[in-house]
Design an enzyme around this catalytic site. Structure first.
Site, short mmCIF file in Angstrom:
data_model
loop_
_atom_site.label_atom_id
_atom_site.label_comp_id
_atom_site.label_asym_id
_atom_site.label_seq_id
_atom_site.Cartn_x
_atom_site.Cartn_y
_atom_site.Cartn_z
N TYR A 1 1.57 3.89 9.71
CA TYR A 1 2.90 4.43 9.67
C TYR A 1 3.43 4.62 11.15
O TYR A 1 4.59 4.60 11.41
CB TYR A 1 3.01 5.36 8.74
N LYS B 1 -11.51 0.55 3.99
CA LYS B 1 -11.30 -0.84 3.86
C LYS B 1 -12.31 -1.28 5.01
O LYS B 1 -11.76 -2.42 5.75
CB LYS B 1 -10.15 -1.56 3.77
N ASP C 1 -9.68 -0.88 -2.75
CA ASP C 1 -9.16 -1.61 -3.91
C ASP C 1 -9.95 -1.26 -5.03
O ASP C 1 -9.40 -1.09 -6.12
CB ASP C 1 -9.39 -3.21 -3.61
N ASP D 1 -1.07 7.27 0.75
CA ASP D 1 0.15 7.11 0.04
C ASP D 1 0.14 6.55 -1.34
O ASP D 1 0.92 6.95 -2.40
CB ASP D 1 1.10 6.38 1.17
N ASP E 1 -0.07 8.43 -5.56
CA ASP E 1 0.83 8.08 -6.50
C ASP E 1 0.32 7.64 -7.76
O ASP E 1 0.64 7.92 -8.80
CB ASP E 1 1.86 7.11 -6.12
#
Length: 362
Positions: free
Chosen positions: A143, A194, A226, A250, A254
């Site tokens: 970001y 990852k 994942d 992020d 959620d």
């Protein structure tokens, strides 16, 4: 001697002012019970700031926050600002607040409340007893990395670019928060990355692994992002504390939030190196129900508990608030988003009133 704290209130947009009013009432009651004193300053952010000043984060707001002991934020955003240039959108004000206060760690709890377990879309046996804390890095990663933008190539084709980058020090400081958070809980930490395809994730894994030597009481595991997303849905009780990067956090926070069945119940904390933090509900500004006394104020109220616990180091006062929320739910009071059969439907103001009653009896 009474301890005095300066709190900056950022009601923001949509349902923000309604739920903030309830949170302030709760804080005032707890202050009397615990011998505390709060000095409140209200400032503008998001759409409300755009309407009043033309920018989503006025300098006066950032100054007020820097001079406070804690910041309580409600919600920002609304349809009417969605088409503004990116630098003028409400969300840019939130990013600016985090950067301006040096808030690099986001703590997102996702705990199943027994009274609301049937609100989850997953089976009872999967989610019963879930209590997860996601520690997300907040001011680095994809970001914020440079270069970023949409560029025109030599052939005239447009190319979008974002850069996922972390330095050792950025990883070390969020890992420290992760390990220390795990120490306060069940001493289990899962670092999510990852590393099988991303070099930045390999550095992340190397640094977190190295730091584990300083926390021999914490059990550290690693998981690819994942697989972590899959495991959160398949068997969420395996997790206690998760530490991860900005993008992965992020998404995973959620996903974890929805295990609980209502995002309207979840608080969060964003912390910096100085101890100053911003405490806010996970949910958005819900402009479709703003001003209709339909909002659920409980996530905002639980955010005040996080302010007391993590920002002001007043755990007993935080316990009072959390106990009052559980008591109100035990009594069957529900706003529309968590309503179920045989419960008592209430609006935002009435939920605040019964919360105050529950606090008074504590």
């Amino acid at each position: 001697m009474t301890q005095t704290y300066r709190i900056t209130l950022l009601p923001g947009d949509g349902i923000g002012p309604e739920i903030m009013a309830v949170a302030v009432e709760v804080l005032e009651v707890v202050a009397k019970q615990e011998g505390l004193n709060f000095e409140f300053t209200t400032a503008l952010i998001g759409g409300a700031a755009i309407e009043a000043t033309g920018e989503p984060l006025p300098a006066e707001t950032l100054d007020a926050c820097r001079q406070s002991d804690g910041v309580l934020l409600a919600a920002i955003g609304g349809y009417q600002w969605d088409n503004l240039p990116r630098h003028l959108r409400p969300e840019t004000g939130l990013l600016g607040l985090r950067a301006g206060l040096g808030l690099f760690a986001n703590l997102r709890p996702a705990a199943i409340l027994p009274q609301l377990i049937d609100a989850s879309t997953l089976k009872r046996e999967v989610v019963e007893g879930v209590d997860i804390m996601v520690v997300r890095e907040l001011t680095g990663g994809v970001y914020f990395g440079e270069p970023k933008g949409i560029f025109t190539t030599e052939t005239g084709e447009k190319r979008g670019v974002n850069t996922m980058a972390y330095t050792e020090s950025e990883i070390d400081r969020i890992a420290k928060v992760g390990f220390e958070t795990a120490q306060k809980r069940t001493k289990k930490l899962c670092s999510v990355d990852k590393a099988n395809v991303l070099e930045v994730s390999q550095l992340w894994r190397d640094r977190v692994t190295a730091m584990a030597n300083d926390y021999p009481d914490v059990e550290l595991t690693h998981m690819y992002v994942d697989n972590a997303a899959m495991q959160l849905v398949r068997a969420p009780k395996q997790f206690d504390t998760i530490v991860t990067s900005n993008l992965f956090g992020d998404i995973l926070s959620d996903a974890a939030a929805m295990l609980t069945g209502s995002i309207g119940m979840l608080p969060s904390a964003s912390l910096g190196a100085t101890g100053l933090g911003v405490f806010e509900p996970v949910h958005g500004s819900a402009p479709d129900i703003a001003g209709q006394d339909k909002a659920n104020p409980l996530a905002q109220v639980l955010s005040t508990a996080m302010l007391l616990r993590y920002g002001l180091h007043q755990p007993h006062a935080a316990d009072r608030i959390e106990s009052a929320v559980l008591k109100v739910l035990d009594l069957g009071y529900r706003t529309g988003d968590i309503m179920s059969a045989d419960m008592t439907a209430v609006g935002c103001r009435e939920m605040g009133r019964v919360l105050i009653e529950a606090l008074a009896g504590s």
